[in-house]
Design a protein around this motif. Structure first.
Motif, PDB file in Angstrom:
ATOM      1  N   MET C   1       0.845  -1.200   0.000  1.00  0.00           N
ATOM      2  CA  MET C   1       0.000   0.000   0.000  1.00  0.00           C
ATOM      3  C   MET C   1       0.877   1.245   0.000  1.00  0.00           C
ATOM      4  N   PRO C   2       0.589   2.181  -0.873  1.00  0.00           N
ATOM      5  CA  PRO C   2       1.451   3.382  -0.955  1.00  0.00           C
ATOM      6  C   PRO C   2       1.325   4.217   0.322  1.00  0.00           C
ATOM      7  N   HIS C   4       0.585   7.308   2.518  1.00  0.00           N
ATOM      8  CA  HIS C   4      -0.332   8.415   2.339  1.00  0.00           C
ATOM      9  C   HIS C   4      -0.042   9.535   3.307  1.00  0.00           C
ATOM     10  N   HIS C  10      -7.874   6.761   2.133  1.00  0.00           N
ATOM     11  CA  HIS C  10      -7.209   5.571   1.608  1.00  0.00           C
ATOM     12  C   HIS C  10      -7.576   5.237   0.175  1.00  0.00           C
ATOM     13  N   GLN C  11      -8.788   5.689  -0.257  1.00  0.00           N
ATOM     14  CA  GLN C  11      -9.192   5.273  -1.599  1.00  0.00           C
ATOM     15  C   GLN C  11      -8.532   6.103  -2.688  1.00  0.00           C
ATOM     16  N   PHE C  12      -7.837   7.169  -2.300  1.00  0.00           N
ATOM     17  CA  PHE C  12      -7.217   8.038  -3.296  1.00  0.00           C
ATOM     18  C   PHE C  12      -5.737   7.753  -3.451  1.00  0.00           C
ATOM     19  N   GLU C  13      -5.240   7.990  -4.671  1.00  0.00           N
ATOM     20  CA  GLU C  13      -3.811   7.825  -4.930  1.00  0.00           C
ATOM     21  C   GLU C  13      -3.022   8.976  -4.333  1.00  0.00           C
ATOM     22  N   GLN C  17      -5.876  13.952  -6.509  1.00  0.00           N
ATOM     23  CA  GLN C  17      -7.063  13.184  -6.893  1.00  0.00           C
ATOM     24  C   GLN C  17      -8.189  13.423  -5.880  1.00  0.00           C
ATOM     25  N   GLU C  20      -9.720  16.916  -6.550  1.00  0.00           N
ATOM     26  CA  GLU C  20     -10.557  16.946  -7.758  1.00  0.00           C
ATOM     27  C   GLU C  20     -11.852  16.187  -7.536  1.00  0.00           C
ATOM     28  N   THR C  21     -11.737  15.056  -6.845  1.00  0.00           N
ATOM     29  CA  THR C  21     -12.926  14.243  -6.595  1.00  0.00           C
ATOM     30  C   THR C  21     -13.922  14.998  -5.718  1.00  0.00           C
ATOM     31  N   ALA C  22     -13.402  15.643  -4.673  1.00  0.00           N
ATOM     32  CA  ALA C  22     -14.293  16.359  -3.762  1.00  0.00           C
ATOM     33  C   ALA C  22     -15.006  17.488  -4.481  1.00  0.00           C
ATOM     34  N   LEU C  24     -15.610  17.786  -7.756  1.00  0.00           N
ATOM     35  CA  LEU C  24     -16.580  17.245  -8.705  1.00  0.00           C
ATOM     36  C   LEU C  24     -17.818  16.753  -7.963  1.00  0.00           C
ATOM     37  N   GLY C  25     -17.590  16.140  -6.799  1.00  0.00           N
ATOM     38  CA  GLY C  25     -18.715  15.660  -6.002  1.00  0.00           C
ATOM     39  C   GLY C  25     -19.638  16.793  -5.598  1.00  0.00           C
ATOM     40  N   ALA C  28     -21.608  17.959  -8.600  1.00  0.00           N
ATOM     41  CA  ALA C  28     -22.687  17.016  -8.921  1.00  0.00           C
ATOM     42  C   ALA C  28     -23.855  17.211  -7.962  1.00  0.00           C
ATOM     43  N   ILE C  31     -25.843  20.253  -8.823  1.00  0.00           N
ATOM     44  CA  ILE C  31     -26.740  20.044  -9.961  1.00  0.00           C
ATOM     45  C   ILE C  31     -28.050  19.426  -9.488  1.00  0.00           C
TER      46      ILE C  31
END
Lengths: 322, 539, 215
Positions: C1-2, C4, C10-13, C17, C20-22, C24-25, C28, C31
């Motif tokens: 496991m890389p 962190h 843990h689910q992010f690299e 990432q 960006e995910t947060a 975009l979430g 969404a 919307i």
């Protein structure tokens, strides 16, 4: 609880008892054919492929086939063409089904939980039944006293929702004498399933006999005239136009200009609205002083007044267009 | 890539057995199991009601239950099955389990929101169950006004709140999927290499995000009107009951695509694996999913052709409804073409796939009948419509769910189920289903309206056939519950790839470890690369 | 496991990432909120076309002064929110705390003024229901206007309350120094939410308060 006179034993198809029934059935049959052909094709192909290409060895590795633009276009465009034909056919027939002929006999219908009240122009009233002559177009003008109902006669292939606060209409022309089910087909509460009855289609002479033999009531326009006076409408809507409201003779079926600038057609819906919510669409040039009669008049009463106003002739004897 | 097959290793199931570790899990795989248990419970509840309905319809005079009870039964059957079974089913169970693994991620983008979505679902379901046992609701799942807002005297507000709350579960799931698919794909996994299951869930999630809020506000307005007497849908106060129908169907039509698109995604996986071939026309199938989602938002008025909606609006909605059928047809043709010159195996999941293709085709084509204006006038609000949507929902969506469940069962549980019983159940369901619902097409054309607790006696024979079919169908559903549960305790251990399928989920152990992969996979091939040397071996 | 960094889940690299995910979430989610409010706006527009006079009458009974003040207050709060996000990006703990606190205060001012407006409506018998009473010929249809007024501003106010709650949580964390130049995602994401709630008001205000100017 069903009219026992109709029961016919096991049926697989409804009767064709109106002018449109046969046309609807023809379109339905076309759709059945398309369905059988397409599903048949898929079933046969899937079955055939499953058999012919069944796995014979565990390490079989079929060659990849990515696709075929030709096939994709083919099986997109051909189905599109077929459904467009169906669309046009269906829309065309639907259009005809929504245009009542000019000389249609008018019947007024009020649906309520859980019964149908129907009135003939001559005043004959029916509950859950409608007697009509064969080969004569009939137009129903309908409203509901409470929730949404729906007037459905399967053997005529007609159906139209009946909505509180507005008028909807449906027309049909019966082609066979006999009795046919009337169903309410919009769920409306506890007794939705028993809010039905029958349409009785008779030979013209029998129909006339039935009309005269029916319990004598005033005709709708006469009842409407009495109500018009009793509620005081004639105070302002004088026949000579000298009152504070417009004279009504000859106005039904014409256009009127409203205070807001728009033009409106004086139809059943407009008359009803003008009685229960007078200020909503006021005719230009008149003060906003008409009181509302909401709660003071029933749906039946409204239909009577509408029938009366429809019947009012102008001085030159012309009548308002139906 | 490792293909370690032993289930003695630590995996997501045996990592921690405590109840707390399950109820507070953020592992998408465990959340999928939580959902599986809850939706099965709701399915049983909805199924019992269906059984009572069909029993009651054995006789024309409605001797089994009173009218009001019958009306409550069909209402709650619809609400339970749609909101608490069908809409979550594949996305919340198979989607939750597989989306991260298929894109090569360790979990979804927002694991805690995923758990929240399950609790929200349970909360909404509780409200609805309470409403059911404290008197029920009898408005029909469609809640038409002004009956629901003014006249009904059953638990409308409580049920409306239950549905409102559960809608958020849907929104959160959709949000999680969209963001995960956009942002968390493994290196090399471009959009055009995604499994079609992912494309289908992406399209479904778009609908969940855009449609669900509209039903939320609509149902809130009904509750407000009922509770506070405000008159948005009440004609006596100048309101318009038809406005409710527009707002309601604006969501509820796309909702049916929420219910079927995931099944179509499953189909692509099953047909590819059991034909051992790439899906024919991958791009077209992927694009069709998105097209269905977009077009699905434009057709809601086809539920309102006889509602007093203008004739011209009717024509526009009719035209668009025909268009939305075309992408579905394209998919069916592509799946069939995939079987051409394939290597077809007839294991249980493939039997479900066949069932789906057949029944969905019939269901979809009968939708064409309903899109046809002149014909819909006759069959609207009759059993024809009931038959149509059960062909799609049960013959389509549920077959897809069961097919997917059987396909991925070894991956999810690490166990193999009895293939013999699997096939028996699939065939039983197919036969029982057709016997139940085909007669209803005829009943509808004859004119038997829906939501009737009594009916004219000449309709009895067809109703008896339908009820007989329902008995077989019920038996068919019992079978998987039994043999799948049995397999948990006594089933043979499954290897990492018992079907010889492609896809990242088959590259990891059965069951997978908590973080899915020992190391982040790198994708170098298209999906369904069955013809390459390395894939396709059963392990 | 890389390996962190402490704040990367843990689910992010990596942190990029996660960021960006947060965002975009949150987009969404916003919307979905547009669709939620959209349903209300759609219903309103259908009715205002059919009952223009009545809606104009109803709109004239709204307190334009208070509504305008609220608009300015909310716009101001969006400014302070943007400044809070900027402070977070720059790692200024005091700036974050100050601007978040100001945003919360302005939000509460908005809610307070809304409360005053609601109280006025209650006194004037303009709350839909059996107690509703309005002079003039359009009373029946005007009640519809008020139904929408309360539904739309009420739902908006609920969103404001949630927003104030979120910002309070942010304030506590900001004061504890949790947000730095390398990790300020929650501040930015909540900022998006707050701006959205502001934008809804920008549409609500003319829709409800300025109908009469059109009629």
């Amino acid at each position: 609880m069903w009219p026992t006179t109709i029961g016919r034993g096991l049926r697989w198809l409804p009767q064709q008892a109106s002018t449109v029934a046969g046309q609807v059935d023809a379109l339905f049959l076309f759709l059945v054919t398309v369905t059988v052909l397409f599903s048949g094709l898929i079933f046969v192909l899937v079955f055939f492929f499953a058999l012919k290409y069944r796995r014979r060895a565990e390490d079989e590795r079929p060659k990849a086939i990515h696709g075929s633009l030709f096939l994709e276009l083919f099986w997109t465009i051909v189905p599109l063409g077929i459904v467009m034909v169906i669309f046009v056919w269906g829309a065309y027939l639907y259009f005809a089904m929504t245009q009542p002929p000019a000389a249609a006999m008018e019947i007024y219908v009020v649906g309520k939980q859980w019964m149908w009240k129907l009135q003939h122009p001559g005043g004959q009233r029916e509950i859950n039944e409608l007697h009509i002559p064969v080969h004569r177009p009939v137009k129903l003008t309908m409203t509901s006293e409470d929730v949404i109902h729906s007037f459905f006669v399967p053997d005529f292939r007609v159906k139209r929702d009946v909505v509180p606060g507005k008028y909807t209409s449906v027309w049909f022309e019966a082609t066979k004498t006999g009795e046919y089910y009337l169903f309410c087909s919009q769920y409306c509460g506890t007794s939705h399933a028993v809010m039905g009855g029958r349409i009785v289609v008779m030979e013209p002479t029998d129909y006339e006999r039935w009309l005269t033999g029916s319990v004598a009531e005033e005709s709708l326009p006469v009842a409407g005239e009495k109500l018009f006076a009793r509620l005081g409408c004639s105070t302002c809507h004088r026949t000579d136009g000298s009152g504070r409201g417009p004279a009504l003779a000859g106005r039904f079926g014409k256009s009127e200009r409203l205070a807001s600038g728009e033009t409106i057609l004086v139809d059943e819906g407009y008359v009803r609205e003008s009685i229960v919510n007078p200020q909503a669409k006021l005719v230009v040039g008149y003060p906003p002083i008409m009181p509302t009669f909401k709660g003071l008049i029933t749906e039946d009463g409204l239909l009577q007044i509408i029938a009366y106003i429809k019947s009012l002739k102008l001085a030159d004897g012309t009548q308002a267009k139906p | 890539m490792s293909t370690a097959a032993s289930d003695v290793r630590t995996n997501y199931l045996n990592a921690d057995y405590s109840v707390r570790s399950w109820l507070f899990t953020t592992d998408h795989k465990r959340i999928a199991i939580l959902y599986l248990v809850s939706i099965t419970a709701f399915f049983a509840f909805g199924g019992v009601m269906a059984g009572l309905l069909r029993l009651s319809l054995l006789t024309p005079n409605g001797d089994l239950v009173q009218a009001e009870t019958y009306n409550k039964l069909f209402t709650m059957h619809g609400i339970t099955m749609i909101f608490f079974f069908l809409i979550p089913s594949i996305p919340a169970v198979l989607g939750n389990f597989l989306v991260p693994i298929m894109v090569g991620a360790r979990d979804l983008a927002f694991p805690r929101i995923n758990l929240l979505s399950w609790y929200v679902y349970v909360l909404g379901g509780t409200f609805t169950l309470v409403a059911a046992v404290t008197g029920g609701v009898d408005t029909g799942w469609t809640f038409y006004t002004p009956y629901s807002s003014t006249y009904a005297n059953t638990n409308v507000i409580l049920t409306a709140l239950g549905v409102f709350i559960t809608g958020f579960s849907s929104i959160l799931t959709g949000l999680n999927f969209v963001v995960t698919i956009h942002k968390m794909r493994a290196p090399g996994l471009t959009w055009s290499r995604l499994p079609l299951f992912i494309w289908a869930h992406y399209a479904t999630s778009l609908i969940m995000l855009l449609g669900t809020p509209v039903i939320a506000i609509t149902i809130l307005l009904v509750a407000l009107e009922r509770g506070l007497g405000i008159g948005i849908f009440d004609p006596n106060l100048g309101g318009d009951p038809i406005l409710f129908q527009h707002l309601f169907w604006f969501y509820s039509h796309p909702a049916v695509y929420i219910m079927i698109l995931p099944s179509m995604g499953v189909m692509s996986e099953l047909v590819a694996c059991f034909s051992r071939k790439r899906i024919f026309g991958y791009n077209f199938v992927a694009f069709s999913s998105v097209a269905i989602a977009v077009l699905g938002f434009l057709v809601w008025g086809h539920h309102m052709f006889v509602s007093s909606q203008s004739m011209y609006a009717g024509m526009i909605f009719s035209l668009l409804s025909f268009l939305v059928a075309i992408p579905s047809a394209i998919k069916v043709f592509n799946w069939t073409a995939t079987m051409y010159k394939g290597s077809i195996a007839l294991e249980t999941p493939m039997l479900y796939a066949f069932g789906f293709i057949g029944l969905f085709t019939i269901g979809g084509l009968t939708g064409i009948f309903l899109a046809t204006l002149a014909v819909d006038v006759h069959v609207h609000d009759t059993y024809f419509v009931v038959a149509h949507f059960h062909y799609i929902m049960v013959g389509g969506a549920i077959m897809g769910f069961l097919g997917g469940l059987h396909f991925w069962w070894p991956k999810i549980t690490g166990k193999l189920y009895s293939e013999v019983w699997g096939r028996i159940a699939a065939v039983t369901l197919f036969l029982g289903f057709n016997l139940t619902f085909f007669p209803q097409f005829i009943l509808g054309f004859l004119g038997m309206p829906r939501r009737y607790h009594v009916y004219p006696p000449e309709f009895q024979f067809l109703n008896v056939l339908s009820t007989a079919g329902a008995t077989v169908l019920g038996l068919g559903y019992l079978l998987p519950i039994l043999y799948l549960t049995w397999s948990l305790f006594f089933g043979k251990a499954a290897g990492s790839n018992p079907w010889g399928a492609t896809g990242l989920e088959w590259q990891t152990s059965s069951p997978p470890p908590t973080f899915n992969f020992d190391k982040t996979p790198v994708v170098t091939e298209e999906a369904y690369a069955y013809d390459s040397q390395l894939e396709g071996h059963r392990a | 496991m890389p390996e962190h960094l402490p704040q990367v889940a843990h689910q992010f690299e990596d942190a990029a990432q996660q960021y960006e995910t947060a965002t975009l979430g949150m987009w969404a989610f916003l919307i979905t909120e547009i669709m939620f409010f959209g349903g209300l706006f759609a219903g309103f527009f259908v009715y205002v076309l059919g009952h223009t006079q009545a809606f104009a009458e109803g709109s004239r009974h709204l307190d334009l002064a208070l509504g305008t003040i609220n608009t300015v207050v909310l716009l101001g709060s969006s400014l302070t929110m943007a400044l809070a996000v900027r402070s977070a990006q720059q790692g200024h703990r005091n700036g974050q705390a100050l601007f978040l606190a100001l945003t919360i205060i302005l939000g509460l001012v908005f809610l307070g003024i809304k409360g005053v407006e609601y109280a006025h409506k209650f006194e004037q018998h303009l709350v839909p229901g059996p107690q509703f009473q309005m002079e003039g010929s359009h009373a029946q249809s005007a009640q519809l206007f008020f139904s929408f007024y309360f539904a739309m501003t009420g739902v908006h106010a609920l969103h404001m309350v949630v927003g104030v709650g979120l910002l309070s949580w942010l304030l506590i964390n900001a004061w504890r120094g949790k947000y730095t130049q390398t990790y300020f995602t929650p501040v930015e994401v909540c900022g998006l939410y707050w701006h959205f709630v502001d934008v809804v008001w920008i549409f609500l205000f003319p829709t409800l308060y300025l109908v009469a100017r059109h009629a």
